[in-house]
Design a protein around this motif. Structure first.
Motif, PDB file in Angstrom:
ATOM      1  N   ASP A 182      54.657 -18.255  45.359  1.00  0.00           N
ATOM      2  CA  ASP A 182      56.454 -18.297  44.629  1.00  0.00           C
ATOM      3  C   ASP A 182      56.337 -17.216  43.823  1.00  0.00           C
ATOM      4  N   ILE A 183      56.874 -16.194  44.431  1.00  0.00           N
ATOM      5  CA  ILE A 183      56.805 -15.058  43.380  1.00  0.00           C
ATOM      6  C   ILE A 183      57.911 -15.304  41.790  1.00  0.00           C
ATOM      7  N   HIS A 184      58.542 -16.429  42.034  1.00  0.00           N
ATOM      8  CA  HIS A 184      59.359 -17.071  40.964  1.00  0.00           C
ATOM      9  C   HIS A 184      58.682 -17.414  39.628  1.00  0.00           C
ATOM     10  N   ASP A 185      57.492 -18.160  40.019  1.00  0.00           N
ATOM     11  CA  ASP A 185      56.634 -18.872  38.891  1.00  0.00           C
ATOM     12  C   ASP A 185      55.100 -18.473  39.043  1.00  0.00           C
ATOM     13  N   GLY A 186      54.928 -17.717  40.137  1.00  0.00           N
ATOM     14  CA  GLY A 186      53.461 -17.181  39.962  1.00  0.00           C
ATOM     15  C   GLY A 186      52.663 -18.020  40.748  1.00  0.00           C
ATOM     16  N   GLU A 187      53.047 -19.188  41.228  1.00  0.00           N
ATOM     17  CA  GLU A 187      52.083 -20.266  41.815  1.00  0.00           C
ATOM     18  C   GLU A 187      51.770 -20.440  43.190  1.00  0.00           C
ATOM     19  N   LEU A 188      50.717 -20.627  43.860  1.00  0.00           N
ATOM     20  CA  LEU A 188      50.409 -20.775  44.955  1.00  0.00           C
ATOM     21  C   LEU A 188      50.357 -22.029  45.392  1.00  0.00           C
ATOM     22  N   LYS A 189      51.132 -22.593  46.610  1.00  0.00           N
ATOM     23  CA  LYS A 189      51.189 -23.683  47.147  1.00  0.00           C
ATOM     24  C   LYS A 189      50.737 -23.965  48.609  1.00  0.00           C
ATOM     25  N   LYS A 190      50.105 -25.245  48.582  1.00  0.00           N
ATOM     26  CA  LYS A 190      49.421 -25.557  49.838  1.00  0.00           C
ATOM     27  C   LYS A 190      50.571 -26.142  50.698  1.00  0.00           C
ATOM     28  N   LEU A 191      50.226 -25.659  52.185  1.00  0.00           N
ATOM     29  CA  LEU A 191      51.428 -26.143  53.349  1.00  0.00           C
ATOM     30  C   LEU A 191      50.749 -27.269  54.116  1.00  0.00           C
ATOM     31  N   GLY A 192      49.686 -27.742  53.640  1.00  0.00           N
ATOM     32  CA  GLY A 192      49.152 -28.939  54.453  1.00  0.00           C
ATOM     33  C   GLY A 192      48.626 -28.515  55.806  1.00  0.00           C
ATOM     34  N   ILE A 193      48.242 -27.152  55.768  1.00  0.00           N
ATOM     35  CA  ILE A 193      47.697 -26.570  56.867  1.00  0.00           C
ATOM     36  C   ILE A 193      46.478 -25.989  56.681  1.00  0.00           C
ATOM     37  N   GLU A 194      45.287 -26.931  56.928  1.00  0.00           N
ATOM     38  CA  GLU A 194      43.744 -26.664  56.353  1.00  0.00           C
ATOM     39  C   GLU A 194      43.110 -26.873  57.679  1.00  0.00           C
ATOM     40  N   PHE A 195      42.174 -26.105  58.101  1.00  0.00           N
ATOM     41  CA  PHE A 195      41.150 -26.498  59.033  1.00  0.00           C
ATOM     42  C   PHE A 195      39.763 -25.968  58.743  1.00  0.00           C
ATOM     43  N   ASP A 196      38.847 -26.992  59.131  1.00  0.00           N
ATOM     44  CA  ASP A 196      37.450 -26.476  59.038  1.00  0.00           C
ATOM     45  C   ASP A 196      36.772 -26.747  59.885  1.00  0.00           C
ATOM     46  N   SER A 197      37.113 -27.100  61.220  1.00  0.00           N
ATOM     47  CA  SER A 197      36.507 -27.179  62.557  1.00  0.00           C
ATOM     48  C   SER A 197      37.325 -26.964  63.563  1.00  0.00           C
ATOM     49  N   LEU A 198      36.829 -26.489  64.642  1.00  0.00           N
ATOM     50  CA  LEU A 198      37.624 -26.555  66.015  1.00  0.00           C
ATOM     51  C   LEU A 198      38.301 -27.889  66.275  1.00  0.00           C
ATOM     52  N   ASP A 199      37.554 -28.815  66.029  1.00  0.00           N
ATOM     53  CA  ASP A 199      37.946 -30.360  66.325  1.00  0.00           C
ATOM     54  C   ASP A 199      39.228 -30.593  65.555  1.00  0.00           C
ATOM     55  N   ALA A 200      39.200 -30.308  64.285  1.00  0.00           N
ATOM     56  CA  ALA A 200      40.163 -30.657  63.462  1.00  0.00           C
ATOM     57  C   ALA A 200      41.473 -29.736  63.797  1.00  0.00           C
ATOM     58  N   TRP A 201      41.144 -28.379  64.117  1.00  0.00           N
ATOM     59  CA  TRP A 201      42.161 -27.701  64.614  1.00  0.00           C
ATOM     60  C   TRP A 201      42.801 -28.313  65.860  1.00  0.00           C
ATOM     61  N   GLU A 202      42.168 -28.494  66.921  1.00  0.00           N
ATOM     62  CA  GLU A 202      42.546 -29.025  68.207  1.00  0.00           C
ATOM     63  C   GLU A 202      43.517 -30.359  68.047  1.00  0.00           C
ATOM     64  N   LYS A 203      42.794 -31.145  67.162  1.00  0.00           N
ATOM     65  CA  LYS A 203      43.560 -32.500  67.025  1.00  0.00           C
ATOM     66  C   LYS A 203      44.945 -32.194  66.349  1.00  0.00           C
TER      67      LYS A 203
END
Ligand SMILES: [Zn+2]
Length: 208
Positions: A182-203
């Protein structure tokens, strides 16, 4: 050319100060790089990762372009991903979009045949895929939401790529995460998009 002059003077001062405070700094820094992050971000001058995440030099392997795209037909993006995974063994990949992105805005507002228009075609396709949701929003909300959906699409492009799929299959530890800045307050926000394996992503994508 004042800016270039200032830049070179600032560089001289920085190098001198750095050597003064830590005489072996450049010796160590030049020996090798062991980045912990591959950062795929926008070329926008307000979103440089070095400032946003305050990590020391050598920690972030960076790829930036207009609209933070990971285009699957772009040799540059593919080479960066291959090198980061196969040579540098980078354990984290961040796709970072940002609110107020001129690239996303341009994709929303017009199309054409100039190089930047063609580059942003992918964002237009993302818009069309989500038109039912986006068309119901105000202009500002639509801009923000399309920036988020664009990050999600780029994470998807990375995770479906052979380079990372093969790495995951051979047991390499890699987390891919989508963030928005967010360029207005300088903070990074998670979007609930995070994968650490092929299984997790395919699911995740099989439910979409
Ligand atoms: Zn941008």
């Amino acid at each position: 050319m004042t800016t270039i002059k200032q830049m070179l003077a600032a560089n001289k001062k920085w190098a001198r100060d750095k050597k003064k405070e830590d005489p072996t700094y450049f010796k160590r820094a030049s020996a090798n790089q062991k980045p912990e992050l591959l950062w795929i971000g926008c070329a926008d001058s307000r979103v440089g990762p070095d400032q946003l995440v305050s990590l020391p030099m050598g920690s972030v392997f960076v790829h930036r372009n207009i609209g933070n795209l990971f285009a699957t037909n772009d040799l540059n993006s593919l080479a960066v991903l291959e090198y980061a995974i196969d040579e540098l063994n980078v354990p984290n990949i961040v796709v970072c979009g940002h609110y107020g992105c001129g690239g996303v805005r341009a994709a929303m507002s017009h199309s054409g045949i100039q190089p930047v228009d063609l580059w942003l075609d992918q964002v237009r396709f993302i818009y069309h895929r989500h038109a039912a949701e986006l068309d119901n929003l105000s202009e500002k909300e639509r801009w923000d939401r399309l920036s988020e959906l664009n990050v999600e699409a780029q994470v998807h492009n990375i995770c479906r790529n052979t380079i990372i799929r093969e790495a995951w299959k051979r047991g390499q530890k890699i987390t891919v995460i989508g963030l928005i800045y967010d360029i207005h307050d300088g903070e990074l926000k998670k979007l609930g998009i995070e994968f650490d394996s092929l299984d997790a992503w395919e699911k995740h994508y099989s439910t979409k």
